[in-house]
Each structure stands twice: as structure tokens, then as C-alpha cells.
Write an enzyme that holds these catalytic residues in place. Structure first.
Site, short mmCIF file in Angstrom:
data_model
loop_
_atom_site.label_atom_id
_atom_site.label_comp_id
_atom_site.label_asym_id
_atom_site.label_seq_id
_atom_site.Cartn_x
_atom_site.Cartn_y
_atom_site.Cartn_z
N LEU A 176 -31.29 -56.33 -11.62
CA LEU A 176 -31.62 -57.45 -10.76
C LEU A 176 -30.98 -57.33 -9.38
O LEU A 176 -31.51 -57.84 -8.39
CB LEU A 176 -31.19 -58.77 -11.40
CG LEU A 176 -31.87 -59.13 -12.73
CD1 LEU A 176 -31.26 -60.40 -13.30
CD2 LEU A 176 -33.37 -59.31 -12.53
N GLY A 177 -29.82 -56.68 -9.31
CA GLY A 177 -29.16 -56.56 -8.01
C GLY A 177 -27.79 -55.93 -8.12
O GLY A 177 -27.20 -55.86 -9.20
N GLY A 179 -23.89 -55.60 -5.87
CA GLY A 179 -23.08 -56.17 -4.80
C GLY A 179 -21.62 -55.80 -5.00
O GLY A 179 -21.27 -54.96 -5.83
N GLY A 180 -20.76 -56.46 -4.19
CA GLY A 180 -19.34 -56.18 -4.27
C GLY A 180 -18.73 -56.56 -5.60
O GLY A 180 -17.65 -56.07 -5.97
N MET A 181 -19.40 -57.45 -6.33
CA MET A 181 -18.89 -57.88 -7.63
C MET A 181 -19.68 -57.27 -8.78
O MET A 181 -19.84 -57.88 -9.83
CB MET A 181 -18.92 -59.41 -7.72
CG MET A 181 -17.94 -60.08 -6.77
SD MET A 181 -16.21 -59.73 -7.16
CE MET A 181 -16.05 -60.61 -8.71
N GLY A 182 -20.20 -56.06 -8.63
CA GLY A 182 -20.81 -55.35 -9.74
C GLY A 182 -22.32 -55.32 -9.72
O GLY A 182 -22.97 -55.62 -8.71
N VAL A 184 -25.97 -56.49 -11.73
CA VAL A 184 -26.52 -57.52 -12.61
C VAL A 184 -27.85 -57.02 -13.17
O VAL A 184 -28.70 -56.51 -12.44
CB VAL A 184 -26.75 -58.85 -11.86
CG1 VAL A 184 -27.25 -59.92 -12.82
CG2 VAL A 184 -25.45 -59.31 -11.19
N LYS A 199 -23.89 -59.31 -16.12
CA LYS A 199 -23.17 -58.71 -15.00
C LYS A 199 -22.17 -57.71 -15.53
O LYS A 199 -21.40 -58.02 -16.46
CB LYS A 199 -22.45 -59.79 -14.18
CG LYS A 199 -21.57 -59.22 -13.06
CD LYS A 199 -21.22 -60.26 -12.01
CE LYS A 199 -22.39 -60.53 -11.11
NZ LYS A 199 -22.02 -61.26 -9.88
N ASP A 294 -15.79 -69.04 -3.53
CA ASP A 294 -16.64 -67.95 -3.03
C ASP A 294 -18.09 -68.42 -2.89
O ASP A 294 -19.03 -67.69 -3.20
CB ASP A 294 -16.56 -66.74 -3.97
CG ASP A 294 -17.06 -65.46 -3.32
OD1 ASP A 294 -16.97 -65.34 -2.08
OD2 ASP A 294 -17.55 -64.57 -4.04
#
Length: 439
Positions: A176-177, A179-182, A184, A199, A294
Site C-alpha cells: 500500500l505504501g 515511508g519513514g515508518m516502514g 504497509v 505495517k 505526529d
């Protein structure tokens, strides 16, 4: 382990600043920084910042006029070592990295915890190099030197990134995507058949098992939040060095994608309605003592309910716990583009002590972005320039970005984005009432 910054010359000579966990430290003439020296005209208002993650200590000049010097060399950024000297204006700081002595068994602890030859990759068994850093979340617990270390070597990390580890009782369907947090994925729970968002995160640095357990415990507490405007947290765990988190699957875009799909033309009344949904979720969370820390467009997912589109806050508490325990390995410089434009100024000064007013600021910055597809400041530069803008410069009036924004809404946003938390609305409910007329 702790980092000591000792002032050995200048107006604050004799003062020491001690850090034993992840923290930031800013020096300048401004009264709002950690080491304020207003009488030193050679300093800029925000002169330099140090980010501490014992034993790591990173310095960044904040666009100062007269420069920051490390060991007599002017520098924009530097990885500091014990014994380094920092000169800014009239002041000199001495860096000290203090480690405890050998324990009774004779085992010695270096800058990154216990003897690093004891740390092996949990994927292939390779020994860790001497440069590996270890976090236990609040500094290494020297009374538990046998605490297991979770660490993946670069080759195993690359393999996990290319082909994620299987997660117990889940089947991955599609990405799905990222980013900086892993990363998904959409996934299916094999036991219940429920579709979820899964995630996956791999800690950037080695972590003690106690740090891992504490992180998972904190996320279990967050799972108690149940609200239509908060993405439901289902369960979490760790498999072969990789964290996994199962959350409610929301089949829609996030606010960042909506803003960029039609830049500067997203309907204002609909943007305010989405912000009110976010504030409803925050009102519920704040009442239970939770602060998100955040809020930003990519963390607001858009689903569809009985009455139309509905905004849902995702990753509640994840960034705070992950970053606070040192598991991300990220400095502010590593996440500036995605986070700082929506970060309240007080979070830069103390990211652990952000109150609900910080979430209101971030929600207003997110609404501003949804309406204009631009940040509240003109972030032309990187690093120090972005931090200085956050701490010192006023926001760009929203009507200069999009003239048709109602003056009343502009005034609401001005209050929400006040530099001082006390000048903002007193609660998420109060901010939501102020936005109602524009929905």
C-alpha cells in the site's frame, strides 16, 4: 551511559548539561532555547543544535551568521566524539561520553553497550562490527548485560526489504505504501478472514530485548483507543528482527494524496470537515491521556462511512514510542521533510513532553496544507534552515496562498498555529467548534 556537555569558556562557564537518553539541545540568544545566552551578540538566535542518542551525538549548525566550530574547524554538521570542543560565539563546550567501569566479572562496556562481539545477526549469525549502536530505550541497563540483542546485518536487512519475513497467521496481498515508518501492506488474517493493513518495520539499530518488549507494551496500551476517527489497532509482534502491526484496513487515500491530486483547489468546506473529524478523534484520545505527536497529512486516512467520507488518524503513538526508545535510528535530519513542517515548535525543544496543544497545532498545519498544498513556511532549504523557520519565523498567511479562504477561517488558523501553546485553543473540542462554521 551518558553524554555531558560542559561549558569551559564563556558567559555560562562552569555549567554542565547531562543526557542519558534521546534528546535535543539548542544553543542561541533566544530565550526559548535550552542554553540561552542573550548577552552574546556573536550568537544567532538559534545557533546550533545537538541531537543526542547515547553514545551518538550529532551537531547541526542552524544557519548561524558567525558559524559553529568543532575542534577549530567551521562545520554545518558533525558526529561528535568524547573530547571534542564546540565553539560558538564567546562560548566553548567540551563533549564527554561517560561509560561505567568494568563490572565485577571483568566484562567491559564500550560506547555501544556490552562487548560487541557478543552481538550477532539474528538472520545469518554474522558478528556485529564495532560501529554498531545499541539502544535499550533509556540507555543500556548495565545490570542486565545478558539482555538479548535484536540486530540484522545489512545483507539481511536488504533481504527483508526485498522479501518481507512471513508474519504469523497473515497473508500479504499487496503493498500500500512506503515511508519513514516502514512499509504497509494489505493483508488477510488467515484465522478470521479479516482484511487488515499490516505495517512492517525493521529497527535501524540494534536493540535490547527489553527495549523491544517495552515498545510492544506501549503499543498494546494504545490499542485501547476505540473511535470511529482513529484507525483501530488490532495486534502487534516481532518476527526475526522485524516489527509487525496489524491495523484496521481503510480503503482510501490519505490527506497528502488528496491535497496533491488538485493542488490548491481542494474544497475549503470539505477540508474543514476532515479537520473536524481529526479533532473528534483527538478529543477522544486526549481525554484518555494519549497525545499523537505526529499528526500530518500522510497519517490521516480517508475512508467512507454511512454519511460520506470520513477521516481516520493512523499510527497513534507509533512515532512517539518508536523514536523515543531510539529504535528508529533516525535523527530529526532524517525525517525533516515529512515531519518538521507539521511539528509544533515546542516539540523541537522537547519531543517527549508534547501536550494536546501540540496535536492541535499539527492539525491546523495539516488543514493549511490540505487547503493550499503548501507548508505554513516556505521551506526552501534543508536541515538547519527548516529548524530555524520552525522556531523563529511567522507562518505565511493562508490568504496569500489562496485568497478565497474566508477571513474568519484565516483567524482560526492563526490562533491554532500560535507559537506559544497557551495562545492556541484550549482543547480539540474548542478548536472543532471554531471550525464548524466553515464546514
Amino acid at each position: 551511559m551518558r553524554i555531558v556537555l560542559e561549558v569551559i569558556h564563556g558567559p555560562r562557564k562552569g555549567r554542565s548539561y547531562i543526557f542519558d537518553r534521546h534528546d535535543t539541545f539548542i544553543v542561541g540568544r533566544s530565550h526559548s532555547v535550552h542554553c540561552a545566552i542573550p548577552e552574546d551578540s556573536a550568537l544567532s538566535r538559534d545557533h546550533f543544535m545537538i541531537e543526542i542518542r547515547p553514545p551518538i551525538c550529532d551537531l547541526r549548525d542552524l544557519g548561524s551568521t558567525n558559524g559553529t566550530f568543532v575542534n577549530e574547524r567551521r562545520t554545518d554538521r558533525a558526529r561528535l566524539q568524547s573530547g571534542d570542543r564546540i565553539v560558538a560565539g564567546q562560548s566553548t563546550f567540551l563533549v564527554k561520553v561517560e561509560t561505567p567501569p568494568a563490572d565485577e566479572s571483568g566484562s567491559k562496556f564500550g560506547l555501544s553497550g556490552p562487548v560487541l562481539a557478543q552481538i550477532k545477526c539474528i538472520g545469518c549469525g554474522a558478528e556485529a562490527p564495532a560501529t554498531v549502536d545499541v539502544t535499550s530505550g533509556t540507555g543500556f541497563d548495565y545490570n542486565q548485560a545478558d539482555d538479548r540483542i535484536e540486530w540484522l546485518c545489512e545483507l539481511c536487512r536488504a533481504e527483508v526489504a526485498a522479501s518481507p519475513q512471513p508474519v504469523p497467521h497473515y497473508t500479504l496481498i499487496r503493498e500500500l505504501g512506503r515511508g519513514g515508518m516502514g512499509v504497509v501492506y494489505q493483508a488477510r488474517n488467515n484465522n478470521t478472514g479479516r482484511m487488515v493493513a499490516l505495517k512492517l518495520l525493521v529497527p535501524e539499530i540494534a536493540a535490547t530485548r527489553s527495549a523491544v518488549d517495552r515498545f510492544l507494551r506501549e503499543m498494546t496500551v494504545v490499542s485501547k483507543l476505540k473511535h470511529v476517527n482513529i484507525v483501530e489497532w488490532l495486534e502487534q509482534g516481532m518476527t526475526r528482527g522485524q516489527f509487525w502491526f496489524a491495523m484496521e484496513f481503510v480503503a482510501g487515500l490519505n490527506l497528502e494524496a488528496l491535497a496533491n491530486a488538485s493542488p490548491g483547489r481542494y474544497p475549503i468546506h470539505q477540508a474543514c470537515r476532515m479537520a473536524c473529524h481529526v479533532l473528534k478523534g483527538l478529543e477522544h484520545a486526549h481525554a484518555q491521556g494519549f497525545v499523537h505527536r505526529d499528526i500530518k497529512p500522510e497519517n490521516i486516512l480517508i475512508g467512507r462511512g454511512d454519511t460520506g467520507l470520513i477521516a481516520k488518524i493512523s499510527d497513534f503513538g507509533l512515532a512517539k514510542s518508536y523514536r523515543g526508545l531510539g529504535l528508529s535510528g533516525l535523527t530529526f535530519s532524517g525525517e525533516m521533510r515529512g515531519t518538521i513542517p507539521f511539528m509544533p515548535p515546542e516539540q523541537m525543544l522537547d519531543f517527549r513532553a508534547v501536550l494536546p496543544a501540540g496535536d492541535l497545532y499539527s492539525t491546523a498545519a495539516t488543514l493549511y496544507y490540505l487547503i493550499t498544498a503548501k507548508f505554513i513556511h516556505d521551506h526552501q532549504g534543508e536541515g538547519g534552515d527548516m529548524i530555524r523557520m520552525l522556531l523563529e519565523e511567522p507562518m505565511i498567511p493562508i490568504q496569500s496562498r489562496r485568497p478565497e479562504v474566508p477571513s474568519g477561517l484565516a483567524r482560526v488558523l492563526d490562533r491554532c498555529l500560535a507559537r506559544e501553546p497557551a495562545d492556541r485553543y484550549p482543547s480539540a473540542a474548542a478548536m472543532r467548534r471554531a471550525l464548524r462554521d466553515f464546514c
